[in-house]
Design an enzyme around this catalytic site. Structure first.
Site, PDB file in Angstrom:
ATOM      1  N   THR A  18       0.832  -1.203   0.000  1.00  0.00           N
ATOM      2  CA  THR A  18       0.000   0.000   0.000  1.00  0.00           C
ATOM      3  C   THR A  18       0.866   1.252   0.000  1.00  0.00           C
ATOM      4  OG1 THR A  18      -1.541  -1.270   1.375  1.00  0.00           O
ATOM      5  CG2 THR A  18      -1.989   1.078   1.151  1.00  0.00           C
ATOM      6  N   ARG A  22       7.855  -2.575   2.747  1.00  0.00           N
ATOM      7  CA  ARG A  22       8.041  -2.639   4.199  1.00  0.00           C
ATOM      8  C   ARG A  22       8.416  -4.051   4.607  1.00  0.00           C
ATOM      9  NH1 ARG A  22       3.108   0.870   6.631  1.00  0.00           N
ATOM     10  NH2 ARG A  22       3.583   2.696   5.377  1.00  0.00           N
ATOM     11  N   SER A 113       6.163   4.076   8.520  1.00  0.00           N
ATOM     12  CA  SER A 113       5.018   4.820   9.037  1.00  0.00           C
ATOM     13  C   SER A 113       4.753   4.567  10.518  1.00  0.00           C
ATOM     14  CB  SER A 113       3.798   4.485   8.188  1.00  0.00           C
ATOM     15  OG  SER A 113       2.737   5.323   8.532  1.00  0.00           O
ATOM     16  N   HIS A 114       3.611   3.997  10.821  1.00  0.00           N
ATOM     17  CA  HIS A 114       3.186   3.809  12.209  1.00  0.00           C
ATOM     18  C   HIS A 114       3.659   2.472  12.782  1.00  0.00           C
ATOM     19  CE1 HIS A 114       0.542   2.292   9.205  1.00  0.00           C
ATOM     20  NE2 HIS A 114       0.139   1.373  10.044  1.00  0.00           N
ATOM     21  N   ASP A 277       1.989  10.194  13.727  1.00  0.00           N
ATOM     22  CA  ASP A 277       2.628   8.873  13.684  1.00  0.00           C
ATOM     23  C   ASP A 277       4.124   8.951  13.378  1.00  0.00           C
ATOM     24  OD1 ASP A 277       2.496   9.554  11.002  1.00  0.00           O
ATOM     25  OD2 ASP A 277       2.223   7.480  10.361  1.00  0.00           O
ATOM     26  N   ASP A 279       6.085   8.818  10.781  1.00  0.00           N
ATOM     27  CA  ASP A 279       6.605   9.689   9.726  1.00  0.00           C
ATOM     28  C   ASP A 279       5.792  10.973   9.556  1.00  0.00           C
ATOM     29  OD1 ASP A 279       4.476   8.150   8.790  1.00  0.00           O
ATOM     30  OD2 ASP A 279       5.115   8.330   6.714  1.00  0.00           O
ATOM     31  N   ASP A 281       2.593  11.648   8.906  1.00  0.00           N
ATOM     32  CA  ASP A 281       1.491  11.883   7.964  1.00  0.00           C
ATOM     33  C   ASP A 281       0.113  11.577   8.560  1.00  0.00           C
ATOM     34  OD1 ASP A 281       1.882   9.162   7.927  1.00  0.00           O
ATOM     35  OD2 ASP A 281       2.003   8.963   5.748  1.00  0.00           O
ATOM     36  N   ARG A 282       0.078  10.830   9.672  1.00  0.00           N
ATOM     37  CA  ARG A 282      -1.228  10.543  10.284  1.00  0.00           C
ATOM     38  C   ARG A 282      -1.532  11.508  11.417  1.00  0.00           C
ATOM     39  NH1 ARG A 282      -2.419   4.149  10.670  1.00  0.00           N
ATOM     40  NH2 ARG A 282      -1.907   3.670   8.515  1.00  0.00           N
ATOM     41  N   GLU A 364      -9.898   6.650   6.659  1.00  0.00           N
ATOM     42  CA  GLU A 364     -10.312   6.312   8.018  1.00  0.00           C
ATOM     43  C   GLU A 364      -9.118   5.994   8.919  1.00  0.00           C
ATOM     44  OE1 GLU A 364      -9.615   3.046   9.013  1.00  0.00           O
ATOM     45  OE2 GLU A 364      -8.818   2.731   6.995  1.00  0.00           O
ATOM     46  N   LYS A 376      -0.702  12.508   2.880  1.00  0.00           N
ATOM     47  CA  LYS A 376      -1.493  12.964   4.002  1.00  0.00           C
ATOM     48  C   LYS A 376      -0.562  13.710   4.948  1.00  0.00           C
ATOM     49  CE  LYS A 376      -1.335   8.292   5.861  1.00  0.00           C
ATOM     50  NZ  LYS A 376      -1.682   7.118   5.069  1.00  0.00           N
ATOM     51  N   ARG A 496      -9.079  -6.512   7.930  1.00  0.00           N
ATOM     52  CA  ARG A 496      -9.714  -5.293   8.434  1.00  0.00           C
ATOM     53  C   ARG A 496     -11.210  -5.370   8.127  1.00  0.00           C
ATOM     54  NH1 ARG A 496      -5.192  -2.698   9.753  1.00  0.00           N
ATOM     55  NH2 ARG A 496      -3.572  -2.182   8.233  1.00  0.00           N
TER      56      ARG A 496
HETATM   57  C1  G1P Z   1      -3.006   1.171   5.874  1.00  0.00           C
HETATM   58  C2  G1P Z   1      -4.275   1.999   5.924  1.00  0.00           C
HETATM   59  C3  G1P Z   1      -4.368   2.865   4.698  1.00  0.00           C
HETATM   60  C4  G1P Z   1      -3.133   3.729   4.578  1.00  0.00           C
HETATM   61  C5  G1P Z   1      -1.884   2.857   4.619  1.00  0.00           C
HETATM   62  C6  G1P Z   1      -0.611   3.688   4.626  1.00  0.00           C
HETATM   63  O1  G1P Z   1      -3.030   0.335   4.742  1.00  0.00           O
HETATM   64  O2  G1P Z   1      -5.413   1.187   6.041  1.00  0.00           O
HETATM   65  O3  G1P Z   1      -5.531   3.654   4.768  1.00  0.00           O
HETATM   66  O4  G1P Z   1      -3.136   4.462   3.380  1.00  0.00           O
HETATM   67  O5  G1P Z   1      -1.910   2.040   5.784  1.00  0.00           O
HETATM   68  O6  G1P Z   1      -0.542   4.529   5.740  1.00  0.00           O
HETATM   69  P1  G1P Z   1      -3.466  -1.208   4.810  1.00  0.00           P
HETATM   70  O7  G1P Z   1      -2.614  -1.864   5.849  1.00  0.00           O
HETATM   71  O8  G1P Z   1      -4.901  -1.218   5.241  1.00  0.00           O
HETATM   72  O9  G1P Z   1      -3.268  -1.727   3.426  1.00  0.00           O
HETATM   73 ZN    ZN Z   2       2.604   7.365   8.342  1.00  0.00          ZN
END
Ligand code: G1P
Ligand code: ZN
Length: 543
Positions: A18, A22, A113-114, A277, A279, A281-282, A364, A376, A496
């Site tokens: 996504t 990673r 990211s997170h 978060d 990086d 962006d959240r 979301e 974001k 999810r």
């Molecule tokens: C998750 C979030 C998605 C976001 C992405 C990157 O992806 O659900 O909205 O854009 O992290 O921060 P997912 O793990 O659901 O594919």
């Molecule tokens: Zn992030």
């Protein structure tokens, strides 16, 4: 300094998800792993010769070492210049802004990211295009294809570049410019928001806490909130970035930022609180006694963005990812502007933003942003909230109640089942897929099924099609269940389940979300057999 060509072999599984590639940090630290992927990036963008890039990351373990490798490979591959954040730090939105401002050919962001950081946790590498946004699927697919056929990569043999001092130096024939990671971003924020008005708000005793979660936004939040806007010192919590984020998950939600939630629910609650978060962006938005879901936050911002100078002309349109609640759709409807539904992942907003068809967008998963960058942006969302609070004089709670009274409330929750056996998760999705045609017309606790399908997106700008983007079941009256498998996990599969129920009865707007959603939750299990398939009694995380 000598350029060498290192023989290598394709490494399996280097498929960007996504949001970039990673993996566990140790995987990235393995022989040739990072180098192969960087070489594949160059191939995916038709080479690095004559190009300039931005480079930075969220400061997690391996951040600076990886930056040195990327710099040596960029120099060996013919890049002319790389602009690097000091100490290899850049928040994701700040990197996006720098790419745009300095008109580079793209940038590489090092982040997971997170996800937690550290030698035993996660690392990631992502390529962003010249528009500042994540590479679209055709480009990431080319990179993945390249990882399967690589036989060598080029790298310079050289000492580490000094990334601790702002200024320019040479690495082979390439210029390395180290920049302050905060200055340009802070300037951009000042053009969008009424800093003077927010300063008056703080001067009047308005209280706020911002939890940077020991991640990259610490320096940004301290500079902007405490130095530019006059919030008292101590407004920013956990403001020093650490390679392991202090051992926590740098994920701004009620689970991982629980101390902040406890604070706003307790007797010493500040007027406003927020977190960001790994990086940057959240975002998570809180007020005294209230948590604002990201979906509601997007809707409130869409309804009131015109109160900030940068958006005074109104919004061209809005967009949300498919699983995001449909609260923002109601605002768009009322304003008579377009509302786009895109697949999960920020990259799908890029074309709409570039084409000027949307101004605001969100997901979301705590992501909100606008056309000011192509990512974001956590701190941006916080500042827009501050600007709106300053203009309206309302509390967060009253603003939210007022919003629901006007548009109705989309109760919303996401249930995550983490590290599920991948084969069982796929089998569950496959079984659901097979059921879809028979669902419409059937009645469950959540009501009668109006439609059931697997989401596919036709990009209205470049006409590309993205299939398999989540299963959605819509009920009469506006309730909805969405099922998807995560594209960012690093262990097994993460299921999810997104749950939503619409309520317009004024006497039913202040319920607990899980209570308001109880019929939908039971229906989701009935239709998909979640418990049986995952072997779990309850989700690991509810947000
Ligand atoms: C998750 C979030 C998605 C976001 C992405 C990157 O992806 O659900 O909205 O854009 O992290 O921060 P997912 O793990 O659901 O594919
Ligand atoms: Zn992030």
């Amino acid at each position: 300094m000598e350029m060498i060509t290192v023989q290598t072999q394709p490494i399996e599984g280097q498929k960007p998800g996504t949001s970039g590639l990673r993996k566990k940090t140790k995987v990235f630290m393995g022989a040739h792993y990072l180098e192969n992927f960087v070489q594949a990036i160059w191939q995916g963008i038709d080479g690095a010769v004559g190009k300039s890039f931005v480079l930075g990351g969220d400061g997690r373990y391996f951040n600076e070492q990886a930056a040195q490798v990327i710099l040596r490979m960029a120099a060996a591959s013919g890049a002319t210049k790389v602009i690097v954040g000091q100490n290899a730090l850049l928040s994701t939105p700040a990197a996006s802004h720098l790419i745009r401002k300095r008109k580079t050919d793209g940038g590489i962001i090092m982040s997971a990211s997170h996800n937690p950081g550290g030698i035993d946790e996660d690392f990631g590498v992502k390529f962003n295009m010249a528009n500042g946004g994540p590479a679209p699927e055709d480009v990431t697919n080319r990179m993945f294809e390249a990882t399967k056929t690589l036989t060598s990569y080029d790298i310079l043999q050289a000492q580490d570049v000094d990334l601790s001092t702002v200024g320019s130096s040479k690495l082979g024939g390439m210029e390395v410019e180290v920049v302050d990671p905060v200055v340009d971003y802070a300037e951009l924020m000042e053009t969008l928001f009424d800093f003077a008005k927010i300063r008056v708000l703080f001067a009047g005793g308005f209280t706020m806490k911002f939890d940077a979660m020991h991640a990259v936004t610490g320096p940004y939040a301290t500079e902007i909130l405490e130095r530019h806007l006059g919030a008292p010192v101590g407004t920013v919590l956990n403001g020093d970035p650490k390679p392991d984020f202090g051992g926590g998950h740098p994920d701004p939600n009620p689970i991982w930022a629980k101390p902040l939630v406890d604070l706003v629910m307790g007797p010493d609650a500040p007027d406003f609180a927020a977190a960001s978060d790994g990086d940057g962006d959240r975002n998570m938005i809180l007020g005294r006694g209230v948590y604002v879901t990201p979906s509601d936050s997007l809707a409130v911002l869409a309804a009131r963005a015109h109160l900030a100078p940068g958006y005074a002309a109104g919004l061209a349109g809005v967009a949300r990812s498919m699983p995001t609640s449909r609260a923002v759709d109601r605002v768009a409807d009322a304003k008579g502007i377009a509302c786009f539904e895109t697949p999960t992942g920020w990259k799908f907003f890029g074309n709409l933003l570039d084409a000027g068809r949307v101004t605001l967008c969100g997901e979301e998963s705590a992501g909100t942003g606008s056309d000011h960058v192509r990512e974001k942006d956590g701190l941006w969302a916080v500042l827009l909230w501050l600007n709106i609070l300053a203009e309206t004089g309302l509390s967060v709670k009253d603003l939210l109640s007022d919003h629901w009274a006007t548009y109705g409330r989309n109760y919303y929750s996401r249930h995550d089942y983490e590290a599920v056996d991948a084969i069982r998760a796929e089998a569950m999705m496959e079984a659901l897929r097979a059921k879809l045609v028979d669902l419409p017309g059937q009645t469950f606790g959540a009501g009668m099924v109006e439609s059931a399908d697997e989401f596919a997106y036709d990009d209205p700008v470049d006409n590309s099609r993205s299939e398999g983007q989540g299963i959605r079941i819509v009920f009469a009256g506006g309730s909805r269940i969405v099922f998807r498998l995560s594209g960012t996990g690093t262990v097994g599969a993460t299921l999810r389940v997104y749950l939503e129920a619409y309520e317009s009865d004024p006497t039913k707007l202040q319920m607990e979300a899980e209570t308001a959603l109880s019929d939908i939750i039971a229906t989701a299990d009935k239709i998909a057999g979640i418990r049986a398939s995952t072997g779990r009694d309850a989700p690991d995380v509810k947000t």
